[in-house]
Design a protein around this motif. Structure first.
Motif, PDB file in Angstrom:
ATOM      1  N   LYS A 192     -89.252   4.043  47.888  1.00 35.80           N
ATOM      2  CA  LYS A 192     -90.189   3.318  47.056  1.00 35.80           C
ATOM      3  C   LYS A 192     -90.461   4.130  45.793  1.00 35.80           C
ATOM      4  O   LYS A 192     -90.816   5.310  45.856  1.00 35.80           O
ATOM      5  CB  LYS A 192     -91.495   3.077  47.790  1.00 35.80           C
ATOM      6  N   VAL A 193     -90.242   3.486  44.669  1.00 36.48           N
ATOM      7  CA  VAL A 193     -90.546   4.085  43.374  1.00 36.48           C
ATOM      8  C   VAL A 193     -91.605   3.211  42.725  1.00 36.48           C
ATOM      9  O   VAL A 193     -91.398   1.999  42.560  1.00 36.48           O
ATOM     10  CB  VAL A 193     -89.291   4.168  42.480  1.00 36.48           C
ATOM     11  N   THR A 194     -92.708   3.801  42.388  1.00 38.68           N
ATOM     12  CA  THR A 194     -93.790   3.033  41.776  1.00 38.68           C
ATOM     13  C   THR A 194     -94.054   3.534  40.369  1.00 38.68           C
ATOM     14  O   THR A 194     -93.869   4.714  40.056  1.00 38.68           O
ATOM     15  CB  THR A 194     -95.077   3.127  42.613  1.00 38.68           C
ATOM     16  N   GLN A 195     -94.479   2.610  39.525  1.00 39.16           N
ATOM     17  CA  GLN A 195     -94.848   2.941  38.157  1.00 39.16           C
ATOM     18  C   GLN A 195     -96.291   2.521  37.955  1.00 39.16           C
ATOM     19  O   GLN A 195     -96.745   1.521  38.505  1.00 39.16           O
ATOM     20  CB  GLN A 195     -93.902   2.259  37.173  1.00 39.16           C
ATOM     21  N   LEU A 218     -88.146   1.938  32.482  1.00 34.84           N
ATOM     22  CA  LEU A 218     -87.767   1.962  33.885  1.00 34.84           C
ATOM     23  C   LEU A 218     -87.616   3.402  34.360  1.00 34.84           C
ATOM     24  O   LEU A 218     -86.962   4.218  33.706  1.00 34.84           O
ATOM     25  CB  LEU A 218     -86.443   1.223  34.091  1.00 34.84           C
ATOM     26  N   CYS A 219     -88.222   3.672  35.503  1.00 33.73           N
ATOM     27  CA  CYS A 219     -88.093   4.971  36.143  1.00 33.73           C
ATOM     28  C   CYS A 219     -87.149   4.827  37.335  1.00 33.73           C
ATOM     29  O   CYS A 219     -87.119   3.775  37.984  1.00 33.73           O
ATOM     30  CB  CYS A 219     -89.464   5.447  36.602  1.00 33.73           C
ATOM     31  N   ALA A 220     -86.400   5.862  37.631  1.00 35.52           N
ATOM     32  CA  ALA A 220     -85.497   5.837  38.778  1.00 35.52           C
ATOM     33  C   ALA A 220     -85.443   7.222  39.411  1.00 35.52           C
ATOM     34  O   ALA A 220     -85.751   8.235  38.769  1.00 35.52           O
ATOM     35  CB  ALA A 220     -84.096   5.390  38.359  1.00 35.52           C
ATOM     36  N   PHE A 269     -84.861   2.252  41.580  1.00 37.86           N
ATOM     37  CA  PHE A 269     -85.677   1.964  40.413  1.00 37.86           C
ATOM     38  C   PHE A 269     -87.079   1.488  40.766  1.00 37.86           C
ATOM     39  O   PHE A 269     -87.290   0.804  41.783  1.00 37.86           O
ATOM     40  CB  PHE A 269     -85.010   0.882  39.557  1.00 37.86           C
ATOM     41  N   GLY A 270     -88.010   1.826  39.904  1.00 44.89           N
ATOM     42  CA  GLY A 270     -89.325   1.232  39.957  1.00 44.89           C
ATOM     43  C   GLY A 270     -89.305  -0.149  39.329  1.00 44.89           C
ATOM     44  O   GLY A 270     -88.285  -0.584  38.791  1.00 44.89           O
ATOM     45  N   PRO A 271     -90.434  -0.859  39.372  1.00 42.41           N
ATOM     46  CA  PRO A 271     -90.491  -2.234  38.866  1.00 42.41           C
ATOM     47  C   PRO A 271     -90.500  -2.351  37.347  1.00 42.41           C
ATOM     48  O   PRO A 271     -90.311  -3.429  36.802  1.00 42.41           O
ATOM     49  CB  PRO A 271     -91.804  -2.765  39.449  1.00 42.41           C
TER      50      PRO A 271
END
Lengths: 111, 113
Positions: free
Chosen positions: B3-6, B90-92, B104-106
């Motif tokens: 899980k990647v969160t932003q 986008l973060c990954a 990737f985050g959302p």
């Protein structure tokens, strides 16, 4: 630039048809990956093919890699309306984990 | 599941403001990345990090900086926001022993007015 290039830029098909998307790259790769992005969301990893592999399957997805032509294809069989999304190829170069992404293909599947 | 969160899905800032975009991953990944995505240009790498307190410039680092004080958190900083930084960010993250699959985050849609 080492960026992958997808072809076509946009594709519209009827539900049940197959969708074929192509990607080309410029230098030797470790692997080639395909990602999917639903509108306004993050990318989701779909499938990876290593440089020493020629074909790989995952469910309705089939990916091929031709290192002599520096190209890859993603085939989605029996498409569904839910497959409507943008699809990106990403090439892995070198020893680190960096990826170089293409500009994406917009797939529309008509119900 | 990874899980990647932003920190934000949508953000509106004024020109000249300092902007912080936060990204957190819960899979103990060493590698983290920040991209921006613009129509017709695809994803472009801004910065990446292989470990805590380590950072490297990507393809378009100008106007941005990053911070990685903890393994799970990677922050993107716009020192003085400008209208041309309006974009999807986008973060990954990825596991270095893997084959480079990124999670990737959302995304954060940033508008600078």
């Amino acid at each position: 630039s080492q960026q992958g290039e997808e072809d076509p830029q946009a594709l519209s098909i009827q539900e049940g048809e197959n969708a074929t998307m192509n990607c080309s790259y410029k230098t030797s790769i470790n692997n080639l990956q395909w990602y999917r992005q639903n509108s306004g969301r993050g990318l989701v990893h779909l499938i990876l093919i290593r440089s020493n592999e020629r074909e790989k399957h995952s469910g309705r997805l089939r990916v091929t890699l031709d290192t002599s032509k520096k190209s890859s294809s993603l085939l989605i069989t029996a498409s569904r309306a839910a497959d409507t999304a943008s699809y990106f190829c990403a090439a892995s170069f070198g020893a680190n984990s960096k990826l170089t992404f293409g500009k994406g293909i917009t797939l529309s599947v008509r119900p | 599941d990874v899980k990647v969160t932003q920190s934000s899905r949508y953000l509106v800032k004024r020109t000249g403001e300092k902007v912080f975009l936060e990204c957190v991953q819960d899979m103990d990944h060493e590698n983290m990345f920040w991209y921006r995505q613009d129509p017709g240009l695809g994803l472009r790498l801004i910065y990446f990090s292989y470990d805590v307190k380590m950072k490297e410039k990507g393809d378009i680092p100008e106007g941005y900086s990053v911070s990685r004080e903890k393994k799970e958190r990677f922050s993107l900083i716009l020192e003085s926001a400008s209208t041309n930084q309006t974009s999807m960010y986008l973060c990954a993250s990825s596991f270095p022993a893997g084959e480079g699959e990124q999670y990737f985050g959302p995304g954060t849609r940033l508008t600078v007015t």
